[in-house]
Design a protein around this motif. Structure first.
Motif, PDB file in Angstrom:
ATOM      1  N   ILE A  35       0.962  -1.455   0.108  1.00 63.58           N
ATOM      2  CA  ILE A  35      -0.486   0.010   0.403  1.00 63.58           C
ATOM      3  C   ILE A  35       0.940   1.466  -0.051  1.00 63.58           C
ATOM      4  O   ILE A  35       0.729   1.636  -0.974  1.00 63.58           O
ATOM      5  CB  ILE A  35      -1.477   0.160   1.210  1.00 63.58           C
ATOM      6  N   GLY A  60       0.662   6.681  -2.239  1.00 63.86           N
ATOM      7  CA  GLY A  60      -0.234   5.432  -0.729  1.00 63.86           C
ATOM      8  C   GLY A  60       0.192   6.252   0.224  1.00 63.86           C
ATOM      9  O   GLY A  60      -0.705   5.612   1.483  1.00 63.86           O
ATOM     10  N   PRO A 115      -1.323   8.787   3.828  1.00 62.23           N
ATOM     11  CA  PRO A 115      -2.453   8.794   4.068  1.00 62.23           C
ATOM     12  C   PRO A 115      -1.565  10.174   3.623  1.00 62.23           C
ATOM     13  O   PRO A 115      -0.835  11.101   3.822  1.00 62.23           O
ATOM     14  CB  PRO A 115      -2.789   8.270   5.764  1.00 62.23           C
ATOM     15  N   LEU A 118      -0.700   0.157   7.190  1.00 65.96           N
ATOM     16  CA  LEU A 118      -2.023   0.303   6.776  1.00 65.96           C
ATOM     17  C   LEU A 118      -2.708  -0.868   5.641  1.00 65.96           C
ATOM     18  O   LEU A 118      -3.724  -0.903   5.500  1.00 65.96           O
ATOM     19  CB  LEU A 118      -1.110   1.000   4.779  1.00 65.96           C
ATOM     20  N   ARG A 169      -5.210  -2.418   7.908  1.00 69.05           N
ATOM     21  CA  ARG A 169      -5.785  -1.379   8.411  1.00 69.05           C
ATOM     22  C   ARG A 169      -7.424  -2.031   7.114  1.00 69.05           C
ATOM     23  O   ARG A 169      -8.122  -1.855   7.503  1.00 69.05           O
ATOM     24  CB  ARG A 169      -5.855  -0.069   8.337  1.00 69.05           C
ATOM     25  N   ALA A 170      -6.482  -2.086   6.131  1.00 66.37           N
ATOM     26  CA  ALA A 170      -7.245  -2.470   4.692  1.00 66.37           C
ATOM     27  C   ALA A 170      -7.953  -3.969   5.364  1.00 66.37           C
ATOM     28  O   ALA A 170      -9.317  -3.583   4.842  1.00 66.37           O
ATOM     29  CB  ALA A 170      -6.452  -2.657   4.166  1.00 66.37           C
ATOM     30  N   ILE A 192     -14.698   6.878  -1.842  1.00 63.19           N
ATOM     31  CA  ILE A 192     -14.301   5.143  -2.688  1.00 63.19           C
ATOM     32  C   ILE A 192     -13.669   5.789  -3.470  1.00 63.19           C
ATOM     33  O   ILE A 192     -13.885   6.262  -4.751  1.00 63.19           O
ATOM     34  CB  ILE A 192     -15.368   4.775  -2.775  1.00 63.19           C
ATOM     35  N   GLY A 193     -12.568   5.291  -4.153  1.00 64.21           N
ATOM     36  CA  GLY A 193     -11.559   5.110  -5.443  1.00 64.21           C
ATOM     37  C   GLY A 193     -10.172   5.957  -5.139  1.00 64.21           C
ATOM     38  O   GLY A 193      -9.726   5.831  -4.644  1.00 64.21           O
ATOM     39  N   LEU A 245     -11.874  -1.537   0.744  1.00 66.37           N
ATOM     40  CA  LEU A 245     -10.559  -1.577   1.871  1.00 66.37           C
ATOM     41  C   LEU A 245      -9.930  -0.856   1.545  1.00 66.37           C
ATOM     42  O   LEU A 245      -8.833  -0.740   2.597  1.00 66.37           O
ATOM     43  CB  LEU A 245     -10.273  -3.412   1.716  1.00 66.37           C
ATOM     44  N   LEU A 246      -9.179  -0.977   0.275  1.00 65.14           N
ATOM     45  CA  LEU A 246      -8.335   0.054  -0.427  1.00 65.14           C
ATOM     46  C   LEU A 246      -8.145   1.993   0.783  1.00 65.14           C
ATOM     47  O   LEU A 246      -7.139   1.876   0.924  1.00 65.14           O
ATOM     48  CB  LEU A 246      -8.300  -0.184  -1.890  1.00 65.14           C
ATOM     49  N   HIS A 247      -9.201   2.239   0.392  1.00 59.70           N
ATOM     50  CA  HIS A 247      -9.428   3.309   1.041  1.00 59.70           C
ATOM     51  C   HIS A 247      -9.441   3.331   2.492  1.00 59.70           C
ATOM     52  O   HIS A 247      -8.710   3.933   2.513  1.00 59.70           O
ATOM     53  CB  HIS A 247     -11.229   3.466   0.227  1.00 59.70           C
ATOM     54  N   ARG A 248      -9.951   2.275   2.739  1.00 60.95           N
ATOM     55  CA  ARG A 248      -9.650   1.578   4.192  1.00 60.95           C
ATOM     56  C   ARG A 248      -7.501   1.908   4.435  1.00 60.95           C
ATOM     57  O   ARG A 248      -7.984   2.604   5.790  1.00 60.95           O
ATOM     58  CB  ARG A 248     -10.015   1.049   4.977  1.00 60.95           C
ATOM     59  N   ALA A 249      -7.058   1.637   3.370  1.00 60.45           N
ATOM     60  CA  ALA A 249      -5.630   1.231   3.902  1.00 60.45           C
ATOM     61  C   ALA A 249      -5.039   2.341   4.227  1.00 60.45           C
ATOM     62  O   ALA A 249      -4.572   3.368   4.872  1.00 60.45           O
ATOM     63  CB  ALA A 249      -5.249   0.099   2.291  1.00 60.45           C
ATOM     64  N   GLN A 250      -5.210   3.725   3.162  1.00 60.48           N
ATOM     65  CA  GLN A 250      -4.670   4.794   2.996  1.00 60.48           C
ATOM     66  C   GLN A 250      -5.338   5.647   3.424  1.00 60.48           C
ATOM     67  O   GLN A 250      -4.835   6.155   4.407  1.00 60.48           O
ATOM     68  CB  GLN A 250      -5.087   5.344   1.213  1.00 60.48           C
ATOM     69  N   GLN A 251      -6.535   5.235   4.174  1.00 63.00           N
ATOM     70  CA  GLN A 251      -7.409   6.857   4.937  1.00 63.00           C
ATOM     71  C   GLN A 251      -7.990   6.369   5.775  1.00 63.00           C
ATOM     72  O   GLN A 251      -8.028   7.640   6.527  1.00 63.00           O
ATOM     73  CB  GLN A 251      -7.676   7.609   3.588  1.00 63.00           C
ATOM     74  N   TYR A 295      -1.577   3.148  -6.743  1.00 59.23           N
ATOM     75  CA  TYR A 295      -2.616   3.299  -6.841  1.00 59.23           C
ATOM     76  C   TYR A 295      -2.420   4.568  -8.468  1.00 59.23           C
ATOM     77  O   TYR A 295      -2.869   5.416  -8.706  1.00 59.23           O
ATOM     78  CB  TYR A 295      -2.980   5.169  -5.915  1.00 59.23           C
ATOM     79  N   LYS A 305     -12.222  12.499   0.115  1.00 58.66           N
ATOM     80  CA  LYS A 305     -11.448  11.318  -0.183  1.00 58.66           C
ATOM     81  C   LYS A 305     -10.680  11.921   1.136  1.00 58.66           C
ATOM     82  O   LYS A 305      -9.892  11.008   1.994  1.00 58.66           O
ATOM     83  CB  LYS A 305     -11.010  11.046  -1.177  1.00 58.66           C
TER      84      LYS A 305
END
Lengths: 357, 357, 357, 357
Positions: free
Chosen positions: A9, A29, A31, A350, A353-354, C218-219, C350-356, D3, D114
């Protein structure tokens, strides 16, 4: 899949050769809304910078980092962070000797075997210069880790002299040219390495990297193990020939009673380990104890003794690698090892967390 | 990015737990028109199979592999090869003791910390059973390598007893229960390990994997290094705590004169190395010499001595891990290590072909 | 990089051919502790199952799914979920005609050009049978999405007949053999398709997939855009030749005033869009409005009219593709499209949760 | 997983915002010993450069590309190629209006949703400026493709006016400001677009990209399909809302007899297709016929009419997007589309070589 990237990530891509106009990296990636400025990254680059004392190559590089993208008003934006470091001291000199000859122990021959072309003016991508980008990436990774997780590294062996772990004092590492945590060892290493340096020789070393404050549960069970990603990361550093976690190779000598860490209930009522033979990782996942990783750095092959080799035409010849080199490249590998662990941990935080929120 | 996959082009995904109905793997990126049948894979699985002698767990598994896809008329088709192995001996017995207690040295606690749930009937994904899939994958990888590349592994140390390398004889490894290449060491290991087994204890070991015939030029310079991918691959095997290439950790003790391999012109007029301190890899790329990789396997934590631990509720308690276990899991890791190297090499051969043709 | 996988964190790998013993998939990255059992997956597979009415191929497959790993006590464990579906109706019959001839519009020729071998007994990996695995994966993806996010699909055009969107009623789609949301269109499609079916011909179609309840944010902005991942996912479905988001190709006809969705403050005081020309995605990131995606499905090339072609030897010949085929494969693509969107959304959550976080 | 990267073997990572100091990309996996210099890349960048005529944004950018790594003596070395383009015309002006308001149809709101932060001085990563990096990458990709494969693109529709395909002449595209292959359409488009430009409005468009000379057999059957990778690549371009291959959405209207391309034996005795409804791809793999891909570009949302929106605080307001904008961004998307197809094809050529040699 990428030849010049690592991480899942938090993903680091580096580029650049030792004798091109610049080197750099792209960090993906990250944050958003982490405070970040040039000076914070420069702080770590200055620690790795060559030419700071007589035990390092005398190449003089300002190693000034520029943030080219991914921040706004001193904060990360979540978009890729591009970092660039100009090469300022690519002293060209005379390459006639190394242009056509393969230096033993260097990647000259293997690059040629793979690519059929090589930038003979230096190590190209195989140059230790590439590691500056890792240190820069590590500085950003530490922002992701936050202040509760502390990643530190030390040199614990040079050639035949290993530190006494009973003397380990993290405060010492910034007070000697070796990142040595054992004050008593410093004078011995100074004398030992001066001798090697004066002979134009080189020597191997062992680096230990530790992370404190990593919560239990980080990592993955099988092919994205925290330890396998650490092993991979350390083994990508130039001149590294071995990596171990916790007891490492010593575990081969131990019985199950000695090696398995017993558990107890800590003051907070949480499960904890009495010992840390595992080096903070079981089944690829962090235990909450310190992550402990060591790696062996081979002696640089750039030495003043003449060595037998062959040239581009396959003719046998001899070579002496003159130039500005490190008697013990393990020293400069210390901040690089810490940076790589910071990168791996940031990525796995990360990643955890994903999947698990 | 995948938690249960490895490889770039030849990509292995494994699935399954020790106490589910089956385990298996999906192999992607295999070139078409390679002859392949069940028996060829079974040949390698039989070498890893538990219960073959008194130095292994007595779990009885037929380990019969089925090819479910990706072949036609005895040839690979280029589509994913799905392999499945039924679990036949998931002797359930009484899990009351390990259901709620964390076994020291096992991944019980870390799985729970990560996932909040675990299959307490066995090691789940952390079971050595998962390695059967790697061996099956390795059998297919060897097809990609062809007959010119030979990958072999041996056990070189059990606890305090290391083989004498002067006695190394590859023919010996199939004639003793340890994959030991030193005939003189076998009786000593037998006695040593019988003692450990009878005490209900366990011991660590070191495995060495070698590949002969890998052409120079395979690998990549920085983050897809042949050695970093090997380190990662070996470190994903259960119980492995250290990996090294060539001189490995010993390189820390050496000077540049001793460590760098001099070159000469071989009988074919090609550049070659006089020695192989580098273990066949320089700058992440193969030199054409034997690839040499070693890894340390910790002693299994499943031992008969009572150990202090905590339970799911955080209460302190004791545990004895009864059951069918290996006094030295390093033995069964030998074919697994060879399989993993075969997978990494097959992948890198394809990867090299991708970029360089 | 994988030829038979998709997804970043929630990662789906499928395997199997139409005429092998089974097909299946491995789902990686699924969060732990989601309730999951066979029946929940079977529910969605039954919707895609062939042979349910005269407008589908008459191949009879039970399509019974088995969970082989990754769950315990009816909950996901966070480890890979292996799903398998036995092939029960691989009616072999007589392949002499298609064994050596390339069917026009099929992948016979291109497989042969790529691999030099093909399983001539059916479409191999190119068979619509592979899509059963996607539907199974989608069922698990829906568990990750939770109940607040609803993914539905409908058929909106068959050949020259497109529905009247004013009649759109989601409740209708389960009450006709076409997943048609416009009750008035059903009798027309029945007659139209009966004619095509009786002629042994086939016809194209358009599927629309919508997701409600996807939160804004998301995205990702550039190369992991929600819309590019959707486009890729839909285009991987057999016979799909076009994909569009929101206004899609119609946007080429519009001016900026018509196309850009104005914003307002909704009843919760949050920013919202008055219209949804964008199809729920701006700059690769969800707006909070419904995600709207359409894809075009070509007519199957398996038709009863004789077609000119060549054989394996390059000789010109004719072929009639007999067998059990779909007059409009677009019908069966409806649940597949919904499943693919569920997979992409689950992955991106899940990807969004990873970064943010 | 990344990304800001795409591609499997030939892998492109881009970075940079419209109002930062520079933008750039890193190209990984490029084979060694391809001749490459700045001028060859500049040639393609000059085609995309803004401000060249009245139908493009009047932003003035030199768009001078610098190669920072990966070449030596005018040849690629196989190591990552870093390209950088300085931003020279980030006319800052007055951002007070767009700083706090979300522009309808732009990614302002979704970025904020986001990341919680955005560079309000321009589109940030969502700026069309990012596409300069794709064009630079495409120039290198063309080197991998060689001279036998030709990738070209044209604009075929602006708003309500589509070209007459019977007039298609590739030589025309460089002789008008629209990349229009139909000379007769040019005056009509000029007048049509002048009207739109003067009104401060904008209009959508359709771009067609074709590749000639791609051999049969390139691509993969299921999730790394040539068409799904093309769809993904095109959909990552700003403002693209739909992608189609060959007949594309029109295939929904066709019967199997019309759509399936019959085969014959060509003059070289090789199998060939009489028609090309499939757009050069069957089952995800190239047929040897021209690859044909179209994509729809929405009208830019930067228009002079006041639009209703909300601000950062969620208050309703109005906005007029002044500034230097494109009446039809589809025009500048033409070289970008060609570049993306070149990248996808180069990647798949290498990928095919990896698996199949």
């Amino acid at each position: 899949m990428s030849y010049n990237s690592f991480g899942h990530i938090f993903r680091v891509t580096t580029w650049g050769e030792s004798h091109g106009p610049a080197i750099g990296c792209v960090l993906d990636g990250v944050p958003s809304r982490l405070p970040l400025n040039d000076a914070e990254i420069q702080h770590f680059l200055d620690k790795r910078k060559p030419g700071q004392n007589r035990f390092m190559t005398q190449r003089q590089e300002a190693d000034k980092v520029k943030i080219l993208s991914g921040t706004f008003d001193g904060m990360t934006t979540g978009t890729p962070i591009s970092l660039m470091i100009d090469n300022t001291d690519q002293r060209s000199g005379d390459y006639s000797d190394i242009k056509d000859k393969f230096r033993p122990g260097h990647a000259d021959f293997t690059y040629m075997a793979k690519y059929g072309i090589r930038d003979y003016r230096g190590g190209g991508r195989a140059s230790a210069r590439e590691t500056a980008c890792r240190v820069a990436a590590g500085a950003v990774a530490r922002k992701i880790l936050g202040t509760d997780i502390q990643v530190r590294a030390a040199l614990i062996r040079i050639g035949e002299h290993e530190i006494n772990r009973d003397n380990w004092d993290w405060d010492e590492i910034n007070h000697n040219p070796f990142w040595c945590p054992d004050r008593d060892m410093v004078p011995l290493w100074e004398k030992y390495l001066d001798d090697i340096r004066k002979k134009g020789s080189s020597i191997g070393a062992i680096v230990e990297v530790q992370a404190r404050g990593v919560p239990a549960g980080i990592g993955a069970p099988v092919y994205a193990k925290l330890d396998s990603d650490l092993a991979s990361a350390m083994m990508t550093i130039n001149a590294v020939k071995g990596v171990e976690i916790g007891e490492g190779f010593n575990a081969a000598y131990l019985g199950g009673e000695e090696n398995a860490d017993e558990m107890y209930r800590d003051d907070n009522g949480l499960p904890a380990l009495r010992t840390n033979h595992a080096g903070g990782i079981l089944g690829g996942i962090s235990t909450g104890a310190d992550i402990v990783c060591r790696f062996a750095v081979k002696p640089t092959s750039s030495i003043l003794s003449p060595r037998k080799t062959v040239d581009n035409q396959g003719r046998e010849t001899e070579i002496i690698t003159k130039g500005r080199h490190d008697p013990c490249v393990g020293i400069r590998a210390v901040p690089v090892g810490a940076a790589m662990m910071a990168c791996v941990l940031a990525d796995h935080l990360l990643l955890h967390r994903a999947q698990q929120g």
